[in-house]
Write a protein that holds these residues in place. Structure first.
Motif, PDB file in Angstrom:
ATOM      1  N   ALA B 151       0.837  -1.208   0.000  1.00 16.48           N
ATOM      2  CA  ALA B 151       0.000   0.000   0.000  1.00 16.48           C
ATOM      3  C   ALA B 151       0.872   1.259   0.000  1.00 16.48           C
ATOM      4  O   ALA B 151       0.692   2.155  -0.829  1.00 16.48           O
ATOM      5  CB  ALA B 151      -0.919   0.005   1.214  1.00 16.48           C
ATOM      6  N   GLY B 332      -0.819  -1.252   7.522  1.00 15.03           N
ATOM      7  CA  GLY B 332      -1.084  -2.662   7.286  1.00 15.03           C
ATOM      8  C   GLY B 332      -1.643  -3.439   8.455  1.00 15.03           C
ATOM      9  O   GLY B 332      -2.292  -2.890   9.328  1.00 15.03           O
ATOM     10  N   GLY B 549      -4.861   0.598   2.347  1.00 14.92           N
ATOM     11  CA  GLY B 549      -4.577  -0.787   2.697  1.00 14.92           C
ATOM     12  C   GLY B 549      -5.248  -1.288   3.955  1.00 14.92           C
ATOM     13  O   GLY B 549      -6.243  -0.739   4.428  1.00 14.92           O
ATOM     14  N   LYS B 555      -8.026  -6.393   3.773  1.00 16.90           N
ATOM     15  CA  LYS B 555      -8.082  -6.167   2.310  1.00 16.90           C
ATOM     16  C   LYS B 555      -7.145  -7.122   1.603  1.00 16.90           C
ATOM     17  O   LYS B 555      -6.102  -7.467   2.136  1.00 16.90           O
ATOM     18  CB  LYS B 555      -7.618  -4.744   1.996  1.00 16.90           C
ATOM     19  N   THR B 560      -6.051  -3.274  -1.956  1.00 17.03           N
ATOM     20  CA  THR B 560      -5.043  -2.440  -1.304  1.00 17.03           C
ATOM     21  C   THR B 560      -4.382  -1.505  -2.309  1.00 17.03           C
ATOM     22  O   THR B 560      -4.236  -0.306  -2.069  1.00 17.03           O
ATOM     23  CB  THR B 560      -3.992  -3.337  -0.629  1.00 17.03           C
TER      24      THR B 560
END
Lengths: 177, 665
Positions: B151, B332, B549, B555, B560
């Motif tokens: 991401a 993340g 993300g 995701k 993402t």
């Protein structure tokens, strides 16, 4: 969710001071979800519960509100980072003061309703409305207002028991607003 | 203000069905100061807006109230219309008689009475309203991206390719994130490393990207267009400018038996290491907790063998301050680990599964490493306990996810797909092996996803059992998996050589702390909250901060990457202007009355309040007063409610306005 529409003898006036980001949006969600709740509540929008001065609550009671709701974002979720924490602290102290002056604290509710909690908004409003309905009209501040009227004539020798009924006084009083 | 116009909207039938709009308009017309009132079927439509503009001109209106839907919906629309008609947009307000009235009350009389009240309140608000001018602030055209996974990499590359400077901060020694750990990706079975590592190199080589690995965000100040971010560069103990990445230090390091985090603890690494061979930057870092030199002061091998003399045991953490205009958060996820449940976490574990005590029960990411050609087994599926090839593998889905009673109610989104992929990878490598999957639902919405899942079930011989596992225990070198098959209605017992748990996707450790530094909101799981679930999915409620993300929610890679590019687009939109207009709802100080107690300064979460000196003509200090920096002020109004002398006021929510509304109750 359909509330029964029974007309009661006493319809309390409920004022809700809410923040834009959580509770106002939560009330919007209750609307878009078509949830039904008593129509007694009047919503006043603030950017944040942190903006709500306790004086507003006093004034609302004074102007005939029978119950007041203050509602904002959950702790940690404040759009303005910490406004709701300040509000919480302020209201903890303010409630103690109200209690001291003799206002029944059941008339004032503080709650957290997030933008996703349409159902909670309905519950909070319904519960407060019903609770205040059983408590009857808010007497204290209405009486206080009458006393305010008396004080205008403090020190004069006017017969106070008759003066309240005089149209002149009523006009004078109304003009004070 | 005495010539107010009130426009009551039918919203088709949405309002007029339960509210007598004509009566509301009539009642509004009788409020003192209201010069014009009417009702119309669709106020937000083009004819509706024209009606408003015409009325402003014809009736010389100096304030407008539109009684319709929520201001969150159409306030901007009507303010624009009012502005086009020559009014200050902040003299246009909305009374919400749809969401707060017609939709929630069925009784026509009561709803109409309430609508009248709402209009009455809001007319007072308009009456006391003030013209406000938007505030302009300059924009620093430089972006910060937090997190160097796919991401962050995608967002950084997109912004950098558009010609803007980007600072990418990653807390691990290398960028790459979880995607670099994966073996192959669904639904195409692309080799993850093959598509990831070139992008990592692009980031390192991009002239517009400043890459800080092994660094963390220390502090964030400022506001949209003008953030000052303090970045802490953790001591690497290796001078990046001198290191050539030859790797001699790693081969000579006497401590080699440290579990490798990149391989989920299944491979080993030395104390001076790069997380994986394709790491970017290819500069090692000394793990001070495990290094003999740092623990006992006796070793120094890496420094001796380093040709360029890059090893520096004395290196200290350093701080730099970066000026940026926009921030993309891409921190993340991590996988939910039952054995390492965070202290005080409300999430219940799965004690009955024996994870953490039985070595052959692993999570999905560990299986990725076992299947990866660069993993600890060189791509062979070998079980951790004895290195044997497992002939019966049980995959269990929804471990942690969708388990309200265990504390996580959401779906982790990627597990159905990666488990299907795992069964295929396993089948491709162990031809005589059998994969079983315990699942509740198969959720495969995505391009080519359902086809992929069906392939796993129909062609690749994975046995899918609908039901959950109740208990697992070790019997000899097998793991007995006791579960149920709810389609047949029987209990199932499988003797497995290896069990793979599809554990829940959770936000990264410390996500809440970062959110507090950034001033963005997060949900009860610590996933970051977007400004609007549907219409502002990449923006935070805090202006100038965007999300990309899995930090926002579980995701997969395509989602993402799409969101990362969307965040980059938002950054570029912001950077397209030299100056930024922002809402003028900010606090102002009345210097005449301010006594300089600075109670406001204490409660201001934005640090917007400064001390200002008032001097007379001779330059003598008269007094100190508060000053609100309008660029920094968030507009919450906490200062105003706090001010004991009532000398600070929030535009748009003045005491006068609110009191007038209360009076109208």
């Amino acid at each position: 969710m359909h509330a029964e529409h029974i007309k009661h003898d006493f319809e309390p006036k409920i004022v809700a001071f809410v923040c834009t980001w959580c509770t106002y949006a939560g009330a919007d969600l209750a609307g878009t979800s078509r949830m039904q709740y008593p129509s007694n509540v009047r919503v006043l929008k603030f950017p944040c519960t942190g903006r709500i001065d306790p004086v507003f609550i006093l004034r609302a009671f004074q102007k005939g509100a029978d119950g007041v709701l203050v509602s904002g974002c959950h702790p940690g979720d404040c759009h303005y980072m910490a406004g709701n924490f300040h509000a919480r602290r302020r209201f903890a102290a303010f409630r103690a003061l109200l209690n001291f002056v003799g206002v029944d604290l059941n008339r004032l509710q503080f709650s957290w309703v997030s933008a996703a909690e349409g159902g909670k908004w309905v519950d909070v409003v319904t519960e407060l409305t019903e609770r205040v309905r059983t408590m009857g009209p808010m007497p204290e501040f209405k009486e206080l207002e009458h006393e305010e009227q008396w004080s205008t004539f403090a020190g004069t020798s006017v017969d106070k028991s008759t003066v309240l009924n005089s149209p002149e006084l009523k006009e004078a009083y109304d003009s004070i607003g | 203000m005495s010539r107010i116009g009130v426009f009551v909207c039918h919203c088709g039938e949405n309002i007029s069905r339960t509210v007598d709009v004509e009566q509301v308009a009539k009642a509004a017309g009788e409020i003192p100061g209201v010069a014009y009132s009417c009702d119309y079927k669709y106020m937000c439509s083009d004819p509706g807006q024209t009606l408003l503009k015409k009325a402003v001109a014809e009736h010389k209106l100096d304030g407008v109230l539109v009684a319709a839907c929520s201001p969150r919906m159409h306030e901007k629309t009507f303010r624009k219309a009012a502005e086009a008609a020559g009014l200050n947009p902040y003299l246009c307000e909305m009374a919400n008689i749809r969401e707060h009235c017609s939709w929630v009350h069925e009784d026509r009389d009561m709803a109409t009475a309430k609508a009248k009240d709402i209009v009455k309140l809001m007319v007072e608000r308009v009456r006391k309203g003030k013209s406000l001018a938007p505030i302009t602030v300059p924009v620093t055209k430089r972006a910060l991206v937090i997190g160097g996974g796919i991401a962050g990499i995608q967002a950084a590359l997109d912004v950098a390719d558009a010609g803007h400077q980007v600072v990418l901060v990653e807390r691990d020694p290398s960028i790459g994130g979880h995607m670099a750990q994966l073996s192959e990706t669904f639904p195409t079975l692309d080799c993850s490393q093959c598509i990831m590592t070139p992008k990592m190199v692009d980031v390192a080589n991009h002239p517009n990207i400043t890459l800080y690995t092994y660094s963390e965000i220390e502090k964030v100040d400022g506001y949209i267009g003008n953030f000052q971010v303090t970045v802490k560069h953790k001591a690497r103990s290796v001078d990046e400018s001198k290191c050539t990445g030859c790797g001699v230090c790693m081969t000579k390091c006497p401590k080699k038996k440290i579990p490798n985090e990149f391989d989920q603890g299944h491979g080993m690494r030395p104390a001076i290491y790069v997380p994986f061979p394709q790491a970017v930057p290819n500069t090692p870092v000394i793990d001070r907790e495990n290094c003999t030199m740092f623990q006992s002061g006796k070793c120094g091998v890496c420094a001796k063998v380093c040709g360029p003399g890059a090893v520096d045991y004395e290196q200290k953490d350093t701080l730099t301050v970066e000026d940026v205009g926009a921030i993309v958060v891409a921190t993340g996820f991590k996988l939910y680990t039952i054995d390492r449940k965070p202290e005080g976490s409300p999430i219940q574990g799965y004690g009955e599964f024996g994870y953490g005590t039985i070595p052959d029960i692993i999570d999905g990411m560990t299986f990725e490493r076992l299947a990866s050609a660069s993993g600890p087994t060189g791509g062979k599926i070998l079980r951790p306990s004895d290195g044997k090839e497992p002939k019966q593998v049980v995959f269990i889905q929804c471990v942690g996810s969708r388990a309200r009673e265990k504390g996580i109610s959401y779906c982790s989104k990627v597990c159905c797909m990666y488990t299907a992929k795992h069964t295929m990878l396993y089948h491709h490598k162990v031809h005589d092996g059998q994969a079983y999957v315990f699942f509740m639902d198969a959720r495969t919405p995505g391009k080519g996803y359902d086809e992929f899942w069906r392939r796993a079930v129909e062609e690749e011989e994975a046995v899918y059992i609908r039901g959950m596992v109740s208990r697992m225990y070790q019997r000899g070198d097998k793991i007995v998996v006791m579960g149920s098959d709810i389609q047949v209605g029987t209990q199932v017992e499988i003797e497995a050589d290896l069990v793979v748990l599809a554990t829940a996707v959770q936000p990264q450790d410390g996500a809440d702390l970062l959110a507090q530094k950034l001033g963005i909101s997060y949900d009860k799981y610590n996933f970051y909250s977007e400004a609007h679930a549907k219409l502002k999915p990449v923006e935070c409620a805090t202006a100038g901060i965007y999300l990309a993300g899995a930090c926002q929610g579980p995701k997969d890679i395509p989602d993402t990457v799409s969101q990362a590019s969307a965040a980059a687009a938002k950054v570029m939109t912001l950077f397209a202007k030299d100056k930024l207009e922002r809402d003028p709802v900010v606090a102002k100080v009345n210097e005449k009355y301010c006594v300089g107690c600075f109670a406001c300064k204490k409660v201001c979460a934005y640090g917007a309040i400064e001390e200002k000196e008032i001097r007379d003509r001779q330059g003598n200090l008269v007094k100190k007063v508060a000053y609100v920096n309008p660029g920094v002020c968030g507009g919450c109004g906490t200062c105003q409610a706090t001010c004991p002398s009532k000398s600070i006021e929030l535009d748009g929510y003045t005491d006068e306005q609110i009191m007038a509304m209360i009076e109208a109750l």
